[in-house]
Motif scaffolding. Sequence first.
Motif, short mmCIF file in Angstrom:
data_model
loop_
_atom_site.label_atom_id
_atom_site.label_comp_id
_atom_site.label_asym_id
_atom_site.label_seq_id
_atom_site.Cartn_x
_atom_site.Cartn_y
_atom_site.Cartn_z
N UNK A 57 0.83 -1.21 0.00
CA UNK A 57 0.00 0.00 0.00
C UNK A 57 0.86 1.26 0.00
N UNK A 58 1.93 1.27 0.78
CA UNK A 58 2.81 2.44 0.86
C UNK A 58 3.48 2.72 -0.48
N UNK A 59 3.94 1.66 -1.14
CA UNK A 59 4.60 1.82 -2.44
C UNK A 59 3.61 2.31 -3.48
N UNK A 60 2.41 1.77 -3.47
CA UNK A 60 1.40 2.16 -4.46
C UNK A 60 1.05 3.64 -4.33
N UNK A 61 0.99 4.13 -3.08
CA UNK A 61 0.65 5.53 -2.87
C UNK A 61 1.81 6.46 -3.21
N UNK A 62 2.99 6.15 -2.66
CA UNK A 62 4.12 7.08 -2.80
C UNK A 62 4.68 7.12 -4.22
N UNK A 128 22.66 15.31 1.05
CA UNK A 128 23.23 15.08 2.38
C UNK A 128 22.26 14.33 3.28
N UNK A 129 21.04 14.85 3.39
CA UNK A 129 20.07 14.23 4.31
C UNK A 129 19.72 12.82 3.84
N UNK A 130 19.50 12.64 2.55
CA UNK A 130 19.11 11.33 2.04
C UNK A 130 20.18 10.29 2.33
N UNK A 131 21.42 10.57 1.94
CA UNK A 131 22.46 9.56 2.08
C UNK A 131 22.93 9.38 3.53
N UNK A 132 22.74 10.40 4.35
CA UNK A 132 23.06 10.25 5.79
C UNK A 132 22.10 9.27 6.44
N UNK A 133 20.81 9.47 6.19
CA UNK A 133 19.80 8.55 6.76
C UNK A 133 19.93 7.17 6.12
N UNK A 134 20.18 7.13 4.83
CA UNK A 134 20.33 5.85 4.12
C UNK A 134 21.48 5.04 4.71
N UNK A 135 22.57 5.69 5.08
CA UNK A 135 23.73 5.00 5.65
C UNK A 135 23.42 4.43 7.03
N UNK A 136 22.54 5.10 7.77
CA UNK A 136 22.16 4.61 9.10
C UNK A 136 21.17 3.46 8.99
N UNK A 137 20.09 3.67 8.25
CA UNK A 137 19.07 2.63 8.05
C UNK A 137 18.26 3.01 6.82
N UNK A 138 18.49 2.35 5.73
CA UNK A 138 17.82 2.70 4.49
C UNK A 138 16.31 2.58 4.57
N UNK A 139 15.81 1.71 5.46
CA UNK A 139 14.36 1.52 5.57
C UNK A 139 13.66 2.78 6.06
N UNK A 140 14.42 3.71 6.65
CA UNK A 140 13.84 4.95 7.16
C UNK A 140 13.65 6.01 6.08
N UNK A 141 14.31 5.84 4.95
CA UNK A 141 14.27 6.88 3.92
C UNK A 141 13.97 6.32 2.53
N UNK A 142 14.46 5.10 2.25
CA UNK A 142 14.27 4.49 0.93
C UNK A 142 14.14 2.98 1.14
N UNK A 143 12.96 2.52 1.54
CA UNK A 143 12.77 1.11 1.89
C UNK A 143 13.15 0.15 0.77
N UNK A 144 13.55 -1.05 1.14
CA UNK A 144 13.93 -2.06 0.15
C UNK A 144 12.76 -2.46 -0.73
N UNK A 145 11.54 -2.16 -0.29
CA UNK A 145 10.36 -2.45 -1.12
C UNK A 145 10.33 -1.59 -2.38
N UNK A 146 11.16 -0.54 -2.42
CA UNK A 146 11.24 0.30 -3.62
C UNK A 146 12.10 -0.33 -4.71
N UNK A 147 12.97 -1.24 -4.33
CA UNK A 147 13.97 -1.76 -5.26
C UNK A 147 13.40 -2.37 -6.53
N UNK A 148 12.30 -3.14 -6.46
CA UNK A 148 11.77 -3.69 -7.73
C UNK A 148 11.32 -2.63 -8.72
#
Length: 307
Positions: A57-62, A128-148
Amino acid sequence: MAANHTNHYTTETADTEGDAKSKNMQREIFHAAAFLHHSYVMWYAASYVDVSNTTDHYVRLTFGPLAWRFFSGWTFAMQILFLTLAVLEDSLQLCLSVDMTKLRLQIAKFNNYLFVTFVIPVSLATALVFWTVYAVDRELIFPSSFDPLVGRWLNHGVHTHILLVALLELILNKHSYQSTSLAMRDLGMFLAIYDLIFLYTHFVEGIWLYPIYAAMSTWLERILFMAYGHLSVLGFFFLGKFLNTFLWDGHKKEVLAVDSLAFADNIALNRWIQQQFRSVASEKTGSQSVSSSVIGENRVLHQHQRR
């Protein structure tokens, strides 16, 4: 002696003109390449990112109706606008009419303000903000469900290449910083508008665009993180101003050589003056007439150079 001085000046003018043409060509190639890259990324995302087959649902919306509300999307669209105008400005340099020259100068003035006020600070802060958060935990900014849906190259195209484009433009082209207070006002309004849309999405659509906000337990944490993002944008405005001064004001001769808005017109005028005096000198007979023409040429060129 006057002839030697004229030849020396002509040689220096030719060298400076050649340097200016080389730098102008570098900027034009860069603008065209960056524009084509961004256009391809935008076309690919519109053509091949399809959410119809996902059940998340989150992927479909975003990646569906809410895709345009991502801050990185705003940043990318801003760079598309800047590059489109930059390519248009470069193309108008081929037009010698007064009206086209005026139009080019107006585009250049607007695009300069767009770059220094929005493109540089927003692009650097987004990366800066994207890759900083991504380095800590990618699920907080760019979830693995986006990969497909979004491959690695497309992710870098939106979140990494914007940084490269902004920095290369800063290096290749001198920009003018005018009123800091006006820039802060406009940048603040831009951030406030985005905040309204971002919060509207949460309260009306019932979803946080970025999972990191859902992971935070209190509003204080959310406000502090939002403030961190905003301060990054404002801070990068001043960093861009510092880098522009550091890169260009310390090399005044290079600045004169690459200022395409004024230098190209000066070169053309110098060349026209030289052609006129050569024509006059060839028509006159006698060494005295030729010497007078050369002296007159030197005087006019010297006065124009001082201007």
